[in-house]
Design an enzyme around this catalytic site. Structure first.
Site, PDB file in Angstrom:
ATOM      1  N   SER A 178     -56.796 -22.829 -29.468  1.00 36.58           N
ATOM      2  CA  SER A 178     -56.851 -22.497 -30.879  1.00 36.58           C
ATOM      3  C   SER A 178     -57.649 -23.562 -31.639  1.00 36.58           C
ATOM      4  O   SER A 178     -58.807 -23.807 -31.298  1.00 36.58           O
ATOM      5  CB  SER A 178     -55.433 -22.349 -31.429  1.00 36.58           C
ATOM      6  OG  SER A 178     -55.445 -21.783 -32.717  1.00 36.58           O
ATOM      7  N   ASP A 274     -57.741 -10.934 -30.692  1.00 38.38           N
ATOM      8  CA  ASP A 274     -57.019 -12.182 -30.916  1.00 38.38           C
ATOM      9  C   ASP A 274     -56.005 -12.012 -32.051  1.00 38.38           C
ATOM     10  O   ASP A 274     -56.366 -11.766 -33.199  1.00 38.38           O
ATOM     11  CB  ASP A 274     -58.012 -13.290 -31.251  1.00 38.38           C
ATOM     12  CG  ASP A 274     -57.360 -14.650 -31.366  1.00 38.38           C
ATOM     13  OD1 ASP A 274     -56.606 -14.855 -32.339  1.00 38.38           O
ATOM     14  OD2 ASP A 274     -57.605 -15.502 -30.497  1.00 38.38           O
ATOM     15  N   HIS A 337     -52.942 -14.588 -28.566  1.00 40.64           N
ATOM     16  CA  HIS A 337     -53.705 -15.766 -28.996  1.00 40.64           C
ATOM     17  C   HIS A 337     -53.180 -16.940 -28.188  1.00 40.64           C
ATOM     18  O   HIS A 337     -52.029 -17.344 -28.332  1.00 40.64           O
ATOM     19  CB  HIS A 337     -53.514 -16.013 -30.493  1.00 40.64           C
ATOM     20  CG  HIS A 337     -54.205 -17.238 -31.006  1.00 40.64           C
ATOM     21  ND1 HIS A 337     -55.581 -17.309 -31.145  1.00 40.64           N
ATOM     22  CD2 HIS A 337     -53.739 -18.456 -31.397  1.00 40.64           C
ATOM     23  CE1 HIS A 337     -55.915 -18.506 -31.624  1.00 40.64           C
ATOM     24  NE2 HIS A 337     -54.815 -19.227 -31.770  1.00 40.64           N
TER      25      HIS A 337
END
Length: 393
Positions: A178, A274, A337
């Site tokens: 991330s 995502d 994600h």
């Protein structure tokens, strides 16, 4: 005389081998998968601190066996802040202070010591760089009661690791998820420059390909958001010079504009749907869309269309990278994600070209097969094995 010397040398060699073997046994008996938190030394770099001024830090699991000269660094994610208000909120959260970090943490996936789960990297030196700067480790700025020192944190921890033995690394990986994945992209070439004598230095990006995608709804808001982040933390002028020379510098935080200029080989692990980007990066103006992304049973046909539009835009940006001879990718349609947290992500039964993410990354890193650049385009909606499923519409 020469015979006696040779005999002594042979005995010494055997003794060393036995000692290493015993140490490995002890390592596995007393060294579990819970790894302790190390605050960075402020002796030489006094400002390697989190937003609240507490010392930054990392979790370190030493390598063993034939992995002692190999290193994998994983940089934690946690989003960003781009104003006094949003950063002040983080002062009492782990994303802004080391005072709220767990004293120990579990190491799994690419950081796991389980050889079955992580056959290529299980015995490497493994680092989890704790995120507390909210700038993807790029910031260097001061604000009232808020200190942004992400770039200083990165440099200070890298220096500590070099002193711990990383300077003699044979193989090394800079990775992150991330916001940490974006950090790995932005620091990839700089990391490679720290290890000029290593055989292989590469970067692995987990859900860090945040898109601008001018053709996709919300592009102006995405650009504005990241421009605020880079300006607040004072790193706009430190973004890739090659990118800043050809476009608005504020856009040079987006991977789609800088990846082709990165010289170090890197691998992208991404979902075409995502969950975080869909929910928080302005893909839809519908006020109910965020609830849809959190609970897919609440989605309407128009919500699904917004997801499809995002998937198309992301794939188009990634398709532009296929001409690269150094960028690998594993892009699947699972709705998620982040991948390096549980088995579903790293060593799942879901495969592309009959390979899991772990197998694809391992083969790519060690050059065991041709460049892996797979983008699953079979599903127009996020429907896939071992994934959160959407209803048929």
């Amino acid at each position: 005389m020469e015979t006696n010397i040779q005999t002594m040398a042979d005995h010494f060699k055997k003794l060393v081998i036995c000692l290493v073997f015993v140490m490995n046994i002890i390592h596995h008996q007393v060294h579990g998968e819970r790894v302790g938190f190390n605050k960075v030394s402020l002796t030489y770099v006094t400002n390697a601190v989190c937003l609240d001024g507490s010392p930054a830090g990392y979790y370190y699991d030493p390598g063993f066996g034939d992995g002692v000269s190999n290193w994998v660094i994983y940089m934690q994610g946690g989003g960003w802040c781009g104003s006094n208000g949003s950063c002040r909120y983080r002062l009492t959260q782990e994303t802004g202070s080391s005072n709220y970090k767990n004293q120990t943490m579990y190491f799994g996936q690419i950081r796991s010591e389980n050889q079955t789960e992580n056959p290529d990297f299980y015995n490497w030196n493994k680092i989890f760089l704790a995120y507390c700067d909210s700038s993807s480790l790029m910031g260097d700025a001061d604000h009232p009661n808020i200190t942004s020192r992400g770039a200083v944190i990165f440099d200070a921890i890298m220096q500590e690791l070099l002193e711990k033995g990383m300077a003699n690394a044979t193989n090394a990986i800079l990775s992150g998820g991330s916001a940490g994945g974006l950090a790995a992209i932005l620091h990839c070439d700089g990391f490679r420059s720290l290890l000029p004598n290593s055989s292989r230095v590469k970067c692995v990006i987990d859900s860090g390909f945040f898109i601008h995608a001018p053709q996709l709804h919300g592009a102006e808001k995405r650009a504005e958001y990241f421009a605020n982040v880079s300006a607040y933390h004072g790193f706009t002028n430190n973004l890739a010079p090659s990118c800043r020379s050809r476009m608005n510098a504020n856009l040079c935080i987006f991977p789609e504009y800088i990846l082709k200029d990165i010289q170090t080989p890197l691998f992208l692990v991404e979902s075409a749907f995502d969950e975080y980007q869909l929910g928080y990066h302005y893909v839809s103006d519908d006020p109910n869309f965020l609830n849809c992304t959190k609970n897919l049973t609440l989605c309407t046909p128009s919500h699904f269309q917004s997801m499809k539009d995002y998937g198309v835009a992301l794939r188009e940006k990634l398709e532009e990278l296929r001409g690269s001879t150094s960028i690998g990718m594993f892009v699947h349609p699972c709705y998620r994600h982040g991948h390096f947290y549980e088995k579903l992500g790293w060593n799942a039964s879901y495969k592309l070209k009959n390979k899991t993410i772990a197998q694809a990354v391992g083969d790519w890193f060690f050059d065991r097969s041709s460049l892996f650049q797979e983008i699953d385009t079979d599903n127009v909606y996020p429907l896939a094995r071992n994934c959160t499923k959407l209803p048929n519409i």
